[in-house]
Enzyme design. Structure first.
Site, mmCIF file in Angstrom:
data_model
loop_
_atom_site.group_PDB
_atom_site.id
_atom_site.type_symbol
_atom_site.label_atom_id
_atom_site.label_comp_id
_atom_site.label_asym_id
_atom_site.label_seq_id
_atom_site.Cartn_x
_atom_site.Cartn_y
_atom_site.Cartn_z
ATOM 1 C CG ASP A 1 -1.852 1.061 0.703
ATOM 2 O OD1 ASP A 1 -2.355 1.322 0.073
ATOM 3 O OD2 ASP A 1 -2.961 0.437 1.561
HETATM 4 C C1 BGC Z 1 -5.497 3.243 0.135
HETATM 5 C C2 BGC Z 1 -5.211 1.921 -1.072
HETATM 6 C C3 BGC Z 1 -5.391 3.252 -1.754
HETATM 7 C C4 BGC Z 1 -4.269 3.402 -2.452
HETATM 8 C C5 BGC Z 1 -3.805 3.894 -3.450
HETATM 9 C C6 BGC Z 1 -3.814 3.945 -0.145
HETATM 10 O O1 BGC Z 1 -4.462 5.142 0.884
HETATM 11 O O2 BGC Z 1 -4.705 2.255 1.134
HETATM 12 O O3 BGC Z 1 -6.398 1.590 -0.593
HETATM 13 O O4 BGC Z 1 -5.766 1.703 -3.066
HETATM 14 O O5 BGC Z 1 -3.875 4.714 -1.107
HETATM 15 O O6 BGC Z 1 -4.470 5.364 -4.241
#
Ligand code: BGC
Length: 764
Positions: free
Chosen positions: A283
């Protein structure tokens, strides 16, 4: 369109630059082709492939193009048009040494241009056709904008509505969420992942993110292995078994080890036990966060831990790029470990069809839509259909709903005409001006048959601290517009509107940012400004219908006591206003059921229907002392899991079992007769629960094992059959073996989890 793809592909393959020395003859043999590409890659080029760049936040465009051409980027996310992606892909396949295509990802969670209801709403439909329609349409729209991969479905089980990301998931139940996970993956990925209208699904957040302590986002998760296996892991497993090409790793730690450095999670469980063959993605910034978790002393150690745990791609941070060359040189990381990651990333690109045609979803410039937001690109009918199937009727005491299209209706509330909020969080490339608000939907539905008077009545909140927080949260620009009038003046205007009306419809709840990443709450009440409005409306004595817009269960005691009807609409998307009007005026009979329990107060959390049995249970109607309960208020949820009303009535007969003794390799048929006893056609969800009466470990009071959404005409009846076999009775025992133990079981069938008909049988 197809032809332009083919021409682009042919031109690319014929170009002397194409695929450099890659052996095009091997293209149809995936392992051989990838081995051949990897044979030609330098260590730096391999490490470059592990890097996933966030467009707009990581680096300016000129640098981005340079980095791509230098082979230092494997994929990007956050672009939403073919024209955005084309120059990036050009830099990769025309200017980098090996011409390895990029992939383009995006958070397409509940729609891309057309915004469907949020995930929690879709779960409320208990309707796999609705879930599938949303994901398939999203895939078509996203791929038509040059996107290859979505960071979805988000299948984190959530039993704590304080957690803002509850809105992004599908609720509290492992069985329901697993069914949805499977359905969504199939719909995103289509018949072939390589198809131009398919996108790869990266299921998230692996694992257990929904169980963060106290519902506080990014907090710790500490959980027994039995609970993990039984309740929280099944939805990820279902997505993997359905063929999800990607897995996004959770930000939290699990029993003391961050998911991002968790070798047990990423290798033993995911790869070895579950047999996952695909790409794993950290993530946002999670590898660097290993330092803050306190398991890595610096970036070098963080990179080592993550790659060795099995995190193939690093999202947003550059630690792999900076640290892996040195780590390989020193022997702390072996090149085969990097090869494993590269193989999966190239494999994902291969599966998405990008080696066959890097422009498969980008197409040729001549085919670009002149206006990406053109009306003709939206799928409004599908969005309206899914939205109305997702709404849950919580109260309708005096049959005030459906409303007549006559007389005078007062529409009030800060969410009545809120085109941004109705989209919900993670609204991808959706634009607010294309949303139909409730005001617009009701106007259209009423035409000149009735008079609609509108007053905003209140701001979502008057708490400036919260307004500032929400404006700063995530969006490109501030999105909370405060009405500058005093609360008293706004309420007075609403009361005046109500005074002229036969009925009041009040649209209240949360701003979309209140149910979002990083939006954990300590209260589940409707904010004070709106509550004051509702109290004033109630005092008018006019019938009061609440239309709720929110992304999590709320504590609705006052509302339940005081409103004549409550319709839970969640955040219902681009066509929300039309869909809500369909339900309010009876053009659609509501059929949704709650996928998560609604507590009476925040103090009851966690409250979920499938909790473990205990030695001193509280029994409704019996004295509470020395039983497990809270003494200041009624016990149990305000609205149970599986609950939802209709404009018609349904009755269920007693349950009939084909046998009282089920052999281990046998099957049992459980049937009930469902009858529509009311005067309207309607649908409901027949739910099958099982309780294991006595087992080697403590088991839940009940568990959902199957369900059917059934449509019946007024007066019609139907026999509904469920098949139960030993597989359905299995659970993870203390040794984490998946077993069905012989003995007695209670089988329950109901239209919610609380009111059920029961029969017993024995597994031999
Ligand atoms: C979130 C994810 C997301 C990623 C990309 C993160 O802050 O936890 O769910 O896919 O950002 O946008």
């Amino acid at each position: 369109m197809e032809v332009s793809y083919l021409l682009a592909a042919a031109a690319w393959l014929a170009s002397p630059l194409a695929l450099a020395d890659m052996n095009v003859a091997l293209l149809d043999n995936k392992p051989a082709f990838i081995a051949d590409v990897m044979r030609q890659m330098t260590l730096d080029e391999k490490i470059g492939q592990l890097r996933l760049i966030s467009i707009g936040s990581d680096m300016p465009q000129p640098q981005l193009l340079k980095e791509i051409a230098a082979g230092r980027i494997g994929g990007t996310f956050n672009t939403v048009t073919r024209a955005d992606n084309r120059p990036l892909q050009d830099a990769a396949v025309k200017r980098s040494r090996l011409k390895i295509p990029l992939f383009f990802a995006y958070d397409v969670v509940h729609g891309h241009r057309t915004i469907f209801p949020i995930s929690l709403a879709q779960a409320s439909s208990w309707d796999m056709d609705a879930v599938s329609l949303s994901a398939r349409t999203s895939a078509m729209e996203a791929s038509a904008d040059g996107i290859d991969m979505t960071f979805a479905p988000m299948v984190d089980i959530s039993r704590d509505p304080r957690w803002g990301r509850t809105s992004e998931g599908f609720g509290e139940d492992p069985y329901l969420v697993s069914e949805i996970a499977r359905t969504a993956v199939h719909a995103y990925q289509g018949k072939s992942l390589a198809a131009a209208d398919s996108v790869m699904a990266s299921v998230k957040h692996f694992a257990l993110y929904g169980a963060v302590e106290g519902g506080r986002d990014y907090n710790t998760v500490d959980m027994s292995p039995m609970r993990m296996y039984q309740d929280y892991l099944p939805p990820y497993r279902a997505a993997v078994d359905a063929g999800a090409g990607g897995v996004m790793v959770a930000l939290n730690s699990i029993n003391g080890v961050p998911a991002t450095s968790n070798t047990w999670l990423m290798q033993d469980l995911l790869r070895k036990d579950w047999g996952f063959r695909g790409v794993t993605i950290s993530d946002h910034g999670a590898i660097a966060e290993l330092i803050r978790h306190g398991v890595a002393k610096d970036g070098r150690e963080a990179a080592r831990l993550a790659i060795r745990a099995g995190i193939d791609m690093s999202m947003h941070d550059s630690l792999y790029l900076q640290e892996l060359p040195g780590l390989v040189k020193s022997g702390e990381v072996k090149e085969p470990e990097i090869d494993n990651a590269v193989r999966e990333i190239l494999g994902a690109k291969y599966d998405m069809g990008l080696f066959h045609d890097p422009y498969r979803r980008i197409g040729a410039a001549a085919g670009d839509p002149p206006d990406v937001n053109a009306e003709s690109r939206l799928h409004r009918a599908a969005a309206r259909d899914v939205a109305r199937r997702s709404m849950v009727l919580l109260e309708n005491s005096k049959q005030i709903l459906p409303l007549k299209k006559a007389g005078v209706i007062a529409l009030v509330g800060p969410l009545a005409d809120a085109p941004i909020d109705i989209m919900g969080s993670w609204s991808a490339a959706g634009v607010a001006r294309q949303s139909v608000t409730l005001y617009q939907g009701m106007r259209t539905a009423l035409g000149d048959k009735a008079r609609l008077v509108y007053a905003r009545g209140a701001n979502v909140t008057d708490n400036q601290h919260i307004v500032d927080y929400l404006n700063y949260l995530n969006w490109d620009k501030p999105e909370i517009t405060q009405d500058k009038r005093s609360p008293e003046a706004m309420i007075a205007e609403a009361v005046k509107a109500a005074g002229q009306a036969d009925v009041i419809v009040a649209a209240v709840g949360e701003a979309r940012g209140m149910s979002h990443e990083s939006s954990s709450r300590t209260s589940l009440d409707i904010p004070a400004s709106q509550h004051a409005l509702l109290a004033a409306l109630k005092a008018t004595g006019k019938p009061l219908v609440l239309v709720l817009m929110n992304g999590r269960p709320l504590a609705l005691n006052w509302e339940r006591e005081n409103a004549d009807a409550i319709l839970e609409t969640w955040f219902s998307g681009t066509e929300g206003g039309n869909a809500i009007a369909d339900v309010l005026f009876g053009d659609y009979n509501p059929s949704g059921k709650l996928p998560i329990s609604f507590p009476r107060s925040v103090g009851q959390i966690p409250i979920y229907y499938n909790h473990l049995r205990i030695g001193r249970p509280f029994i409704e109607g019996k004295p509470g002392n020395y039983t497990s309960q809270y003494f200041e208020e009624a016990n149990g949820p305000l609205y149970p899991f599986g609950y939802g009303l209709s404009y018609t009535d349904f009755s269920l007969s007693d349950v009939k079992l084909s046998t009282r003794t089920l052999d281990r390799d046998g099957k049992l048929d459980a049937s009930v007769t469902l009858r529509n006893t009311g005067r309207r056609d309607g649908a409901t969800v027949v739910q099958l629960y099982v309780q294991d009466v006595s087992a080697s470990v403590v088991r839940p009071v009940k568990e959902l094992k199957d369900f059917r959404k059934i449509m019946l005409k007024a007066g019609e009846e139907k026999v509904v059959h469920f098949t139960v076999d030993a597989e359905k009775l299995k659970f993870f025992n203390a040794g984490l073996q998946y077993v069905a133990e012989p003995g007695e079981f209670n089988l329950q069938i109901g239209l919610d989890s609380r009111t059920v008909r029961q029969q017993s049988f024995e597994l031999r």
